[in-house]
Design an enzyme around this catalytic site. Sequence first.
Site, PDB file in Angstrom:
ATOM      1  N   HIS A 222      59.264  74.713   1.875  1.00  0.00           N
ATOM      2  CA  HIS A 222      59.240  74.630   0.404  1.00  0.00           C
ATOM      3  C   HIS A 222      60.514  75.268  -0.125  1.00  0.00           C
ATOM      4  CE1 HIS A 222      58.488  78.942  -0.127  1.00  0.00           C
ATOM      5  NE2 HIS A 222      57.539  78.851   0.817  1.00  0.00           N
ATOM      6  N   ASP A 343      42.858  82.278  14.999  1.00  0.00           N
ATOM      7  CA  ASP A 343      43.239  83.177  16.085  1.00  0.00           C
ATOM      8  C   ASP A 343      42.888  84.617  15.734  1.00  0.00           C
ATOM      9  OD1 ASP A 343      45.220  84.916  17.718  1.00  0.00           O
ATOM     10  OD2 ASP A 343      45.352  82.950  18.650  1.00  0.00           O
ATOM     11  N   SER A 358      56.085  81.301   5.741  1.00  0.00           N
ATOM     12  CA  SER A 358      56.424  79.941   5.313  1.00  0.00           C
ATOM     13  C   SER A 358      57.467  79.352   6.255  1.00  0.00           C
ATOM     14  CB  SER A 358      56.972  79.946   3.886  1.00  0.00           C
ATOM     15  OG  SER A 358      55.971  80.275   2.957  1.00  0.00           O
TER      16      SER A 358
END
Length: 399
Positions: A222, A343, A358
Site C-alpha cells: 500500500h 501461528d 505491511s
Amino acid sequence: MKLYKQFFKALTAVLLFIFMQGYQQAAAVPSSLIMQRGETHSLPPYLSAYAPKDSFLFKNNQVIPTQSGTFAMHFSLLGLFPKTTDVQVVEPATVTLGGETVGIKLFLDGVLVVGISEIPGSERKSPGRDAGIQVGDRILRAGGKTLRDSDMLNSIVENSEGKPITLSVCRGEEEWDTVVTPVYYAEGGAYKLGLWVRESTAGIGTVTFSLPEKNVYAALGHGIEDPDAGTMLAVAKGSITDCDIAQIIPGEQGSPGELRGVFHAKDIGTVDKNISVGIYGHLQHSLGDTVRVPIAVSTQVKSGAAQIFCEVDGAVRGYNAEIEKLLPYSTNSTKSMILHVTDEQLLAQTGGIVQGMSGSPIVQDGRLVGAVTHVFVNDPTRGYGIFAETMLDALHEAA
C-alpha cells in the site's frame, strides 16, 4: 399433494439460489484476466466457460492455458448473463521472496501542508488559508525558488518583510500560482503564513519480493500517506535501510500494535515510486536469502492454509495463517483477501498483524500469492492482503 408442494418450494429455492449466485458471479467477472501458461486456474463455480480448445484445457471449473497470448473467454449460466473477458496468458514468473524489515525514508516533492493555524493579533488570521491553500496541498515553489524543505520556506517568508510572495501550489494533478502576504507575529518576532508544513517522513515496512537480476524490489503493498493530511506522499527521493527491531508493541482489540526499530546509517536501496499499491525502487545489493518462488496470478489463489513471512526476531521466518476469503473484484486492490494469523508463536510475539508488517509476503502452495496490507483494528489476528500479481505489474511499470 402437500409433499409435492414442499418439493417444488425446495427446488425453486435451490434454483433461485443458483440463479442469483450465477448472476452475481457473472456481474463480478472482470473485463480482463491474467493466467499463466501450464498452470491450473479456478473458474467461478456456477458459470460455464468456453474459449479456443487448442489454447485451453477445461475440467471441473478449472482451466489450464496451453498457449501464451491474448484470448476471448466467454462465461454464462445456462446461456444466461453472457460475459466475455479478455484473458492474457503469460509465462510463469519467479521472484526472490522478501520478508525483511526495512527502514523507509521519504523526502517530498516540495513541502506538504499538514495544518492551518491562525496568527494571534492579526486581522488576516491565516494568510495561507486566505490564499486558498488547504491541508494536503503541496507548495512546490516560493518566490520562484524550488523548495527543498520547510526551513527554506521559512527563510523566504522571513526575508519578505511582509511583502507578497507568489507560491506555486499543487493539489492532486492540478498546479497553480497564488499570492500570499505574510503577517508579522509579534510574540515570535517573525513573519508567518499560518501554515504547518512537512518535507519528509520515515517509518518501518517489509519487503515483499525482489528481482535481483534487475536490482529492483517491491514493498508494503500500500502507499504511504501523510497521517495529518491524509494524502499520498509525492516522493522527490527516498531510500531504504536495514533495520533492527528494538521493540514489539503487541496488537490488541481496538489498538493496533507496532514494530519499532533502529535504522542503519547506510542506505541499501532507493524509493523511486510511492503509489497506492506499494513502494518500489532499486537495490544496491541482494537482500538476505535468495529463495526463488513462483508468483501466482489471482486465479490461482484460494481460501485455505498459507504462510506469511516476516522478521520480528532478527530473522525472516514463515508463520502459519489462513486465507479466509478472497475479494478478487474489490474496488480497492490493497484489500483483495482477508487473512487470519493462526501461528501461536507469532500471536504470542505480536498479537497478530502489527504496523511494520505491511508487505509481509503471503505464500500458498509454494507460490507467492500476496502481501499483508492492513490490520483489522478490532481484531489484530486478521487483516487484508493484496494480490502479488498486482505488485508485480506495478514493479514492471515503475522499473
